[in-house]
Design an enzyme around this catalytic site. Sequence first.
Site, mmCIF file in Angstrom:
data_model
loop_
_atom_site.group_PDB
_atom_site.id
_atom_site.type_symbol
_atom_site.label_atom_id
_atom_site.label_comp_id
_atom_site.label_asym_id
_atom_site.label_seq_id
_atom_site.Cartn_x
_atom_site.Cartn_y
_atom_site.Cartn_z
ATOM 1 N N ASP A 452 0.843 -1.191 0.000
ATOM 2 C CA ASP A 452 0.000 0.000 0.000
ATOM 3 C C ASP A 452 0.884 1.248 0.000
ATOM 4 O O ASP A 452 2.081 1.196 0.297
ATOM 5 C CB ASP A 452 -0.881 -0.047 1.267
ATOM 6 C CG ASP A 452 -2.110 0.839 1.182
ATOM 7 O OD1 ASP A 452 -2.255 1.586 0.201
ATOM 8 O OD2 ASP A 452 -2.929 0.790 2.119
ATOM 9 N N ASP A 522 -10.895 1.882 -2.891
ATOM 10 C CA ASP A 522 -11.376 1.497 -1.558
ATOM 11 C C ASP A 522 -12.887 1.384 -1.534
ATOM 12 O O ASP A 522 -13.462 0.875 -0.572
ATOM 13 C CB ASP A 522 -10.946 2.544 -0.522
ATOM 14 C CG ASP A 522 -9.500 2.363 -0.119
ATOM 15 O OD1 ASP A 522 -8.928 1.298 -0.420
ATOM 16 O OD2 ASP A 522 -8.935 3.291 0.488
HETATM 17 C C1 DGJ Z 1 -5.710 2.062 2.022
HETATM 18 C C2 DGJ Z 1 -6.083 0.817 1.282
HETATM 19 O O1 DGJ Z 1 -6.592 1.141 0.023
HETATM 20 C C3 DGJ Z 1 -7.077 0.033 2.116
HETATM 21 O O2 DGJ Z 1 -7.489 -1.109 1.427
HETATM 22 C C4 DGJ Z 1 -6.440 -0.325 3.420
HETATM 23 O O3 DGJ Z 1 -5.381 -1.207 3.203
HETATM 24 C C5 DGJ Z 1 -5.971 0.926 4.139
HETATM 25 N N1 DGJ Z 1 -5.124 1.735 3.293
HETATM 26 C C6 DGJ Z 1 -5.211 0.567 5.380
HETATM 27 O O4 DGJ Z 1 -4.639 1.641 5.986
#
Ligand code: DGJ
Length: 705
Positions: A452, A522
């Site tokens: 990430d 997300d």
């Molecule tokens: C952003 C990601 O897109 C999410 O899926 C998740 O992993 C969060 N960060 C965690 O902080």
Amino acid sequence: MTSCERWTLRTEHTSYTVRLSPLGPWAELDAWGPVGVENGPSALDWSRRTHFITPADVAPAEYLPQGQRPFTGADLVVGHSGHLGHSGYERGVWWRFSGAQQDADGLRLTFTDDIAGLRTTLHYATVPGTDIILRWTELTCTGDTELRLERLDSGAINVPVTGGARLTYLTGQWSQEFTHTQLHLKRGTFTMGSAQGVAGHAYAPWLAVQDAALPDDGTAPTYGIALEWPGNWHITAEAEPGGAVRVRAGRVPHEGAVVLRPGETLTTPRLACAFSPEGLDGLARVWHRYERHLSGERLHRIRKVLYNSWEATGFDVDAAGQLELAKAAAEIGAELFVVDDGWFTGRADDTGGLGDWYPDPAQFPQGFGRFVEDVRALGLGFGLWVEPEAVSPDSRLYAQHPDWVYRVENRPGRLVRNQLLLDLGRTDVQDFVIGTFDRLLTEYPIEYLKWDMNRPPTERGRPVAGPADRLDLDAEHVTGYLRVLDHLRAAHPHVTVEGCAGGGGRVEHATLARTDVVWPSDNTAPLDRLAVQYGFLHAHAPHMMSSWVTDAPGVFDPRPRSLAFRFVLAMCGVLGVGADLRSWTQEQRAGAARWIARYKEIRDVVHHGEARLLGTPEDPVCGVQYTEADGPRTVVAAFGTGVLDGAPLVPGRPARLRLRGLDPAAVYDDEDTGTAYSGAHLLHYGLPFAWTADHDAQLVVLTRR
Ligand code: DGJ
């Protein structure tokens, strides 16, 4: 060397012909389209438009510098003192053609400006089994004074149009990535890009161009480009009078220019250029084939059904809670359990912990190794989230290495999501990240890693490295990022890697070539997700598209959709589950188990078949069709989007979704209902769907007799 020299590159179904202009020392596009299009007078010869302009300005030039192309967009701007000595400075380049080479590796055309001290080589390569032409440019400082590359595009494409250009691009913001958007550009300039050190959420580095005078259906010749660069970039389309659209694309240096010292060569990112005679949907399939090529052998790795605990537990991670979820996930048929953010020391919330990549003993009282084994004992593979470029100000890592983060001396640093960004251009930082991965991946049997990245660089500087205007920090970060990803693939080949940047912020070909799946957004709310995936699949392949079923209503858009809708939607790519299964009823869990079992039967068709986008999310019915290339199955994921308020749009009449690419003379059996359809019926009338408020999505598997 004669001025009518031409070179043709052949792909599976297309050809791309470049010629040396009879009017000056530049390469220009002669023809690009279906094989054979090069046999005839060029449709791109605009050289008669010469009033108040130079031939170079109107040429369908492949690549021209400022200087030679004085008025319209140049692809290269080079500041130099050249023959002027150190007292003078100019930004023009005037080159001569100095040779061509065409062989199995492709085509190379070289141009030289001895006064500026610049050699420019345009590279072209084809990709076996695809309709992609790769283009990039090599710039070498051949003189004894340095050059400042203020613009260093990878290449430009030229498209003849009669009604202006219809541009299709993928835009949005965090939680709304990949929104399919169109613009009719009659005259003027359209630019998109990112200054965020990643491809970004606002625009994908991808563009499709059509003649706006032609219908927007599956018959319009469609040209596309995509830039392979996980850093700052731009794509600029310029529509000119007389029916020309020229699109330039390239990386954008953070410091405004890249210094090229005597003897140095800079290679630009690769620009993939695609053509399809079958509209945007046909172009999507060209991109899908290319991304399968990028995945190489790993295309054949089964993408396991994962469970990810982020939406269920957030930062509230502990062994007991995670095991409860893992047990429920195993029961419904998940194959992999991924612990997301919050597993390491100091990470009670998003204000701390990043950089200290050690499991928190308080959260895993019997040890993390034991926890991982407990998950695996349930028959699940184990996966972990990391954000290796990030560091929290209160972490041990930051206390030890405050100089590892980007910063500008004597200027305040800014936190984004309470965190700082490591300067991954530094080899010591790269070595730290590689060491962290090696430690975690050898200490624990981890088979899945989610990488990430949640903040863009803001104050981007490296004080110890001297004057900022002589650095190329964006490119160095990219080099570091790719080095670490390459290391992961080479040293830990069994680990499946998911690319993520606060949702879909880092999706482009360099990342796609080094990861196994990417996280597009997300936002997993059904109707929002439908739009995200619709856009995503125009540019990217289904086997790369990670998608979860989450709770309803969830974190985002509350418009309700059935469990079937959520599953069928997530089954359009790589299925995962992100819901809090602890609160699901037995009935819901049984339903989930049935969907997952169904998915396992058809995922090879979804990941390897020919995908066709049927309708749009704005239509009352839309879907995705996947047809096996060398097998009898066609899978259709269909969505009733017209049943918003619980009633079908046209009461009493089934909606229809017309399929494509089938054999009209063949018979197709619907396994579930026993209905037999002729191919002609499916192509002409389509599959019927009797939507109701509860029945808003369907997965149909057709088998050709
Ligand atoms: C952003 C990601 O897109 C999410 O899926 C998740 O992993 C969060 N960060 C965690 O902080």
